[in-house]
Structure formats: C-alpha cells, structure tokens
Design an enzyme around this catalytic site. Structure first.
Site, short mmCIF file in Angstrom:
data_model
loop_
_atom_site.label_atom_id
_atom_site.label_comp_id
_atom_site.label_asym_id
_atom_site.label_seq_id
_atom_site.Cartn_x
_atom_site.Cartn_y
_atom_site.Cartn_z
N PRO A 193 40.70 80.29 53.69
CA PRO A 193 41.34 80.83 54.90
C PRO A 193 41.79 82.28 54.74
CG PRO A 193 42.24 78.68 54.31
CD PRO A 193 41.41 79.12 53.16
N GLU A 235 44.73 73.24 45.87
CA GLU A 235 45.37 74.47 46.34
C GLU A 235 44.41 75.67 46.30
OE1 GLU A 235 47.59 71.57 44.24
OE2 GLU A 235 46.27 73.07 43.37
N ARG A 270 19.13 79.75 59.42
CA ARG A 270 18.49 79.96 60.72
C ARG A 270 17.95 81.38 60.86
NH1 ARG A 270 19.84 76.10 64.58
NH2 ARG A 270 19.60 77.59 66.27
N ASP A 299 18.64 85.07 70.18
CA ASP A 299 18.77 86.49 70.55
C ASP A 299 20.14 86.79 71.13
OD1 ASP A 299 15.32 86.96 71.63
OD2 ASP A 299 16.31 86.82 69.66
C1 LIG Z 1 40.83 75.46 48.94
N1 LIG Z 1 40.25 75.24 50.26
C2 LIG Z 1 41.29 75.18 51.27
C3 LIG Z 1 40.70 74.86 52.62
N2 LIG Z 1 39.61 75.78 52.96
C4 LIG Z 1 39.56 76.28 54.24
O1 LIG Z 1 40.38 75.89 55.11
C5 LIG Z 1 38.57 77.30 54.64
N3 LIG Z 1 37.56 77.79 53.90
O2 LIG Z 1 36.92 78.70 54.65
N4 LIG Z 1 37.48 78.81 55.85
C6 LIG Z 1 38.53 77.96 55.89
N5 LIG Z 1 39.36 77.80 56.96
C7 LIG Z 1 38.61 76.04 51.90
C8 LIG Z 1 39.25 76.26 50.56
#
Ligand SMILES: CN1CCN(C(=O)c2nonc2N)CC1
Length: 245
Positions: A88, A115, A153, A168
C-alpha cells in the site's frame, strides 16, 4: 515492445496463482508461452525444522528469507532483473505504470504477508514499490496477479483482435465505452441503432464519444492529463451539449 512476459514471484502461496495460470486470457498466454511464471517460496529457505516464516524477523529469521529468495530468483532470471514489491506504500498502479513495467523483459514480484518485509530489504533489494489501491489486503498475491494480468494483456498475441481494440480506450487514458450483446431489446431498452448500422466509422465515432463522455462524467480528472485531438474535442463538446443529468 516485449515479445513475452517473464515473471518470478516470491510468495508463501504459489498455488493461489492458478487463478491466472489456469484460466482465461492469462491462462492461454501461459499455454502459448507468452507469459512465463516461476515461483520462489520463502519457506524453502528456512533453516529450522518447523520451516517457520512468521517469527520476529531478526537474527536470521523470516526477515532474511526474502533476500535469499530474491538471490535465487535473480540466479534464474538474471542479476539485472527488476524487483517489484507490492504494498500500500507503493506508487499507485495505473495503465502507464503497467506499460512501463511490461517493458521490462523480466520482473521479480515480492508478494508479502503479515506486516510486510524488513525496510532494509526494501532499501537494498527493491527497485520499485507498487500499490494497486488505497486499502489493505491480506497479502501481496492478489496485487501481484492484478499486475501480471494487466501486463500480460500488453504482450502481442495475448489478446484477440477485438479485445485489443477494446484496450485502445484505456491505452488512450479514457474509460471504456458501453458494450452491448444480444438481444436487441432487453427490458424494453434497445441497443443503440448506430451499433446495428454496419457503418464502421460511425460506430468508431460513437464509441469514442461515449468513452469521452463517460470519462468526463465519472473521472474528469483523467482528462486533465490528455491532449485531445480536434475530433475528440468536437465529440466531447457535442456530448456535453446533449447531456442531461
Ligand atoms: C504485506 N502486504 C500487505 C497488504 N498488501 C496490500 O494491501 C497491497 N499491495 O499492493 N497494493 C495493496 N493495497 C500487500 C503487502
């Protein structure tokens, strides 16, 4: 433009990826050799008999399993392979970012759990952090599959002609136009007559105007980054003049 997508994935749950290797467009790309996935499971790099991966990550614990998995993946894919960490905290994934990542012949994706991974591992081993959206998931596997599917894709030969035509609108930064199938009348609503006309240029213009209009109505900020053509400006202006909320 690459001619295949080669991806190494570091994940505790490689079985999850059958969702893209065994079905649909991405499954066909795997069968056709246009998409190649390999997996490295941190659990295979543990040294304790319990193969523990969720202990406190110091003293050679799980926090150091990722570098070992990256090293193994780079041995197979090449030392210069770009390493992507899904999190995130990463840069938000949009079509342009998919295109940029798809231009790398080979990628290693880290699908974290718990985590996440040790910050020092990110600093020393990760080239780019990518987020699929501002929400927290249970792991990086689904984001990794989203990225892989979107990249696949873009590989020539993965999409049929019709699908690639549909792409497109996204490639130009616009939302897609509405689509219709049979029957011609559904719950009293008719398929737009232009789509039944057989006039391909009128159909193209109608679909483009619908994409422009939908983008204006639903995601106006996307238009700020676009340099519309004279035709697109005219079509959008006409859409706006006819639009009744
Ligand atoms: C450790 N783990 C926590 C949860 N995670 C995500 O929520 C996430 N990854 O990519 N976009 C997101 N949103 C992936 C990594």
């Amino acid at each position: 433009m690459i001619n295949k997508c080669q991806v190494g994935v570091i994940t505790l749950f490689p079985e999850m990826f059958s969702a893209i290797t065994d079905y649909g467009v991405s499954g066909r790309a795997v069968r056709d050799g246009l998409l190649e996935l390999q997996f490295w499971n941190p659990r295979d790099f543990t040294e304790d008999k319990h193969r523990s991966v969720d202990d406190r990550p110091y003293g050679g614990g799980p926090g150091m399993l990722i570098p070992a998995a990256i090293a193994a993946a780079k041995q197979a894919l090449g030392a210069d392979t770009t390493v992507v960490y899904l999190s995130p905290q990463g840069q938000k994934l949009v079509h342009q970012g998919v295109q940029q990542l798809a231009n790398h012949e080979r990628l290693i994706l880290i699908a974290g759990r718990y985590e996440g991974i040790d910050e020092r591992v990110i600093k020393q081993h990760v080239d780019v952090e990518v987020s699929i959206g501002d929400y927290v998931l249970s792991g990086g596997e689904l984001p990794a599959m989203v990225l892989i599917d979107a990249m696949a894709r873009l590989v020539p030969g993965v999409l049929g002609h019709q699908d690639s035509a549909n792409e497109d609108s996204f490639a130009s930064g616009l939302l897609d136009c509405p689509h219709y199938t049979r029957p011609e009348v559904l719950d009293g609503e008719q398929v737009p007559a232009v789509l039944l006309s057989g006039n391909h240029d009128n159909i193209r213009r109608w679909r483009l105007q619908q994409s422009l209009g939908r983008t204006w109505l639903r995601r106006p900020e996307l238009l700020n980054d676009l340099a519309l053509t004279v035709e697109q400006e005219a079509l959008l202006s006409e859409f706006k003049s006819q639009y009744q909320a």
